[in-house]
Design an enzyme around this catalytic site. Structure first.
Site, PDB file in Angstrom:
ATOM      1  N   ASP A  46      -2.565 -18.136   1.798  1.00 30.84           N
ATOM      2  CA  ASP A  46      -3.695 -18.820   1.168  1.00 30.84           C
ATOM      3  C   ASP A  46      -4.215 -19.949   2.044  1.00 30.84           C
ATOM      4  O   ASP A  46      -5.428 -20.166   2.153  1.00 30.84           O
ATOM      5  CB  ASP A  46      -3.319 -19.324  -0.226  1.00 30.84           C
ATOM      6  CG  ASP A  46      -1.960 -20.005  -0.287  1.00 30.84           C
ATOM      7  OD1 ASP A  46      -1.224 -19.984   0.720  1.00 30.84           O
ATOM      8  OD2 ASP A  46      -1.623 -20.561  -1.351  1.00 30.84           O
ATOM      9  N   TYR A  54       0.814  -1.209   0.000  1.00 31.35           N
ATOM     10  CA  TYR A  54       0.000   0.000   0.000  1.00 31.35           C
ATOM     11  C   TYR A  54       0.852   1.267   0.000  1.00 31.35           C
ATOM     12  O   TYR A  54       0.387   2.328  -0.411  1.00 31.35           O
ATOM     13  CB  TYR A  54      -0.936   0.024   1.208  1.00 31.35           C
ATOM     14  CG  TYR A  54      -2.006  -1.043   1.195  1.00 31.35           C
ATOM     15  CD1 TYR A  54      -2.338  -1.724   0.031  1.00 31.35           C
ATOM     16  CD2 TYR A  54      -2.698  -1.370   2.349  1.00 31.35           C
ATOM     17  CE1 TYR A  54      -3.316  -2.698   0.019  1.00 31.35           C
ATOM     18  CE2 TYR A  54      -3.673  -2.350   2.353  1.00 31.35           C
ATOM     19  CZ  TYR A  54      -3.979  -3.004   1.190  1.00 31.35           C
ATOM     20  OH  TYR A  54      -4.959  -3.972   1.175  1.00 31.35           O
ATOM     21  N   ASP A  67      -5.133  -6.993   5.899  1.00 28.69           N
ATOM     22  CA  ASP A  67      -6.344  -6.326   5.443  1.00 28.69           C
ATOM     23  C   ASP A  67      -7.408  -7.360   5.081  1.00 28.69           C
ATOM     24  O   ASP A  67      -8.581  -7.251   5.463  1.00 28.69           O
ATOM     25  CB  ASP A  67      -6.007  -5.456   4.236  1.00 28.69           C
ATOM     26  CG  ASP A  67      -7.137  -4.523   3.831  1.00 28.69           C
ATOM     27  OD1 ASP A  67      -8.168  -4.487   4.515  1.00 28.69           O
ATOM     28  OD2 ASP A  67      -6.975  -3.829   2.812  1.00 28.69           O
ATOM     29  N   LYS A  69       4.020 -15.445   2.568  1.00 26.42           N
ATOM     30  CA  LYS A  69       4.014 -16.207   1.315  1.00 26.42           C
ATOM     31  C   LYS A  69       5.469 -16.412   0.911  1.00 26.42           C
ATOM     32  O   LYS A  69       5.910 -16.088  -0.196  1.00 26.42           O
ATOM     33  CB  LYS A  69       3.221 -15.457   0.240  1.00 26.42           C
ATOM     34  CG  LYS A  69       2.897 -16.290  -0.999  1.00 26.42           C
ATOM     35  CD  LYS A  69       2.019 -17.486  -0.714  1.00 26.42           C
ATOM     36  CE  LYS A  69       1.666 -18.206  -2.021  1.00 26.42           C
ATOM     37  NZ  LYS A  69       1.013 -19.509  -1.788  1.00 26.42           N
ATOM     38  N   ASP A 106     -10.638  -9.084   7.925  1.00 27.00           N
ATOM     39  CA  ASP A 106     -12.050  -9.034   7.551  1.00 27.00           C
ATOM     40  C   ASP A 106     -12.661 -10.429   7.567  1.00 27.00           C
ATOM     41  O   ASP A 106     -13.792 -10.627   8.034  1.00 27.00           O
ATOM     42  CB  ASP A 106     -12.210  -8.420   6.160  1.00 27.00           C
ATOM     43  CG  ASP A 106     -12.304  -6.906   6.191  1.00 27.00           C
ATOM     44  OD1 ASP A 106     -12.248  -6.330   7.291  1.00 27.00           O
ATOM     45  OD2 ASP A 106     -12.420  -6.301   5.116  1.00 27.00           O
TER      46      ASP A 106
END
Length: 413
Positions: free
Chosen positions: A267, A182, A291, A234, A295
Site C-alpha cells: 500500500d 491467481y 499486476d 504485506k 500498471d
C-alpha cells in the site's frame, strides 16, 4: 530461452531511446543478446496471437514493419497465427486450446497482442479470456514478467503527473507470474448448506522455490541497473508475505551481496509511485501485487500504448506483448497505437531470436517517428503541433523509417 546464462545484459536501462542495456560498462562491443536465444538463423518460426479487440489491428501494423525489416536485413520470420482469449472462446469454446499451446511450444518465439473484452465478462471463470492467459503462462513455464516504466522525453507532457515528479523516472518491475492468489488452491464459490449464503475464496500461496527463482531474476536485473532492489510485500498481516520477505533477504544476502535491498509494504508502494517515483530502480513483486503496481508504474510515462514487456522462463520460447489491454471500445476504428507491440517485437528479436541489431533498428525507428512529431490519438495533445495518425499509418511510418535507417553493427555498452 535459458534465463540465468543471459541476464548480464537483460533490461538494464540505457541513457536514451528504448533499449534496456547496462549503464556500467563503457567499452564498445558487438551487439549481443541478453538471453540465451535460439541460434542466429536465416529463418525463424514465430507464433502470432492477435487475440481480441484492437489486437488484430496492431498485429497487422507490426507484421508490416517486420516484413520491411526482414526484406532490408535478409532474414525471414515465418508467422503462424493461433487462437487465444475471446477469439478462441468464440471459435472453439476454450480460451487457450491445446493446438495453440502446442504451436507456441514448437516456435522460436511468441508475439502476443492483447486479450479480453466486455463480451466475455459474464462467462464462467474457465471461459473467460484471462483464463487462457493464465494457462499459457503456467503451461509454458513463464514465471518472470519484466516491465520497464521509463519516461520518454518526447512524451513527458502526456503524463498526468508534473514534469518535475516524473522527469528521469526509469523503473523495472519484475513480477512473478505463476504463483500467488491467481493459481492457489483451494479456490471457488460455495454455498453454506445451513444458511444458503454464498462464499468466495482464493488461496494466496507461494512455495520457497518460487520465491527464490524470481528473487534471483530481480536481483540480477538490479545489478545491471543502479544496484537497488525494492521488494514489495504485506508482511505485517500476511504469512505468505513473511515467507516472501525472508527468502528474498536470504537470496540477496547469500548470492547478491552488492545489491542494496529494501522492503516496502504494497500500500505504501502504491502511494510512493505517485509521490516520488524516482526513488525506485528495480521492484520485485508477487503476482497480484505486481499486476497492480506494474500498471500503476506504467502510467507514469503517459500512455500504456508505448510500453512492451517480456514473459520468460528457464527454457523454451518467451512471450512478448504490449502491456495495454484490448480496448474493445475503439476496436476496428484504426485509431489504436501499435508502437508498444512494435517495441515488443524488438524485444523478441533481441532476447529470443539473437537479432539485436535488427531490434535496435526497430527501437530507433519508433524513437524517430516521435521525433518527427507523429502521434496516435492516445498520444496527441491539443496544440502540440504533432500530426495525428491512425494505427495503419503509424505502422507504415515506422516501416518507412526501417527501410532507410542505418543498420547498426556495434553499440557502446
Amino acid at each position: 530461452m535459458k534465463l540465468f546464462q543471459a541476464l548480464p545484459l537483460f533490461l538494464a536501462s540505457s541513457c536514451s531511446g528504448f533499449t534496456f542495456l547496462p549503464q556500467q560498462q563503457t567499452r564498445s562491443s558487438p551487439i549481443h543478446t541478453a538471453l540465451n536465444a535460439v541460434p542466429k538463423a536465416d529463418s525463424y518460426k514465430v507464433t502470432l496471437l492477435p487475440g481480441d479487440g484492437i489486437g488484430p489491428e496492431i498485429t497487422d501494423a507490426t507484421k508490416a514493419v517486420l516484413k520491411t525489416l526482414c526484406d532490408r536485413c535478409g532474414f525471414q520470420l515465418n508467422f503462424e497465427e493461433a487462437l487465444i482469449g475471446g477469439a478462441a472462446i468464440d471459435a472453439v469454446n476454450d480460451p487457450f486450446p491445446q493446438e495453440s499451446l502446442d504451436q507456441c511450444l514448437a516456435s522460436d518465439s511468441v508475439l502476443l497482442a492483447c486479450i479480453g473484452g466486455y463480451k466475455w465478462d459474464n462467462n464462467p471463470r474457465e471461459l473467460r479470456p484471462e483464463s487462457g492467459l493464465l494457462k499459457m503462462r503456467k503451461e509454458m513455464g513463464l514465471f518472470a514478467n519484466l516491465r520497464p516504466a521509463k519516461v520518454i522525453p518526447q512524451l513527458i507532457d502526456a503524463s498526468t503527473l508534473k514534469r518535475e515528479v516524473i522527469e528521469g523516472v526509469d523503473i523495472m518491475v519484475v513480477r512473478e507470474l505463476t504463483g500467488d492468489v491467481y493459481f492457489g488452491e483451494p479456490k471457488g464459490i460455495d454455498t453454506n448448506a445451513e444458511t444458503g449464503e454464498r462464499v468466495g475464496y482464493n488461496n494466496m500461496i507461494y512455495y520457497e522455490n518460487e520465491i527464490k527463482r524470481i528473487a534471483r531474476v530481480a536481483a540480477d536485473v538490479a545489478t545491471k541497473r543502479q544496484g537497488k532492489l525494492m521488494s514489495i510485500d504485506k508482511a505485517n498481516v500476511l504469512d505468505v508475505s513473511q515467507l516472501w520477505k525472508e527468502v528474498v533477504i536470504q537470496i540477496c544476502t547469500e548470492e547478491f551481496p552488492d545489491v542494496e535491498l529494501k522492503h516496502m509494504y504494497v500500500d505504501n508502494c502504491a502511494m510512493q509511485l505517485i509521490r516520488n517515483p524516482k526513488q525506485f530502480d528495480t521492484i520485485v513483486c508477487g503476482n497480484i501485487f505486481g499486476d497492480i503496481l506494474s500498471d500503476e508504474a506504467s502510467m507514469l510515462v503517459g500512455s500504456l500504448g508505448m510500453l512492451p514487456s517480456a514473459s520468460i522462463g528457464e527454457s523454451g520460447p518467451g512471450v512478448f506483448e504490449p502491456i495495454h489491454g484490448s480496448a474493445p471500445d475503439i476496436a476496428g476504428q484504426d485509431i489504436a497505437n501499435p508502437l508498444a507491440m512494435i517495441l515488443s517485437a524488438a524485444m523478441m528479436l533481441r532476447y529470443d531470436l539473437e537479432r539485436p541489431e535488427e531490434a535496435l533498428m526497430l527501437e530507433n525507428a519508433v524513437e524517430q517517428v516521435l521525433d518527427d512529431k507523429l502521434r496516435t490519438s492516445d498520444l496527441k495533445q491539443e496544440g502540440d503541433g504533432c500530426k495525428l495518425l491512425g494505427c495503419k499509418e503509424m505502422g507504415q511510418a515506422v516501416a518507412d523509417i526501417v527501410s532507410k535507417i542505418e543498420i547498426p553493427t556495434t553499440i557502446a555498452v
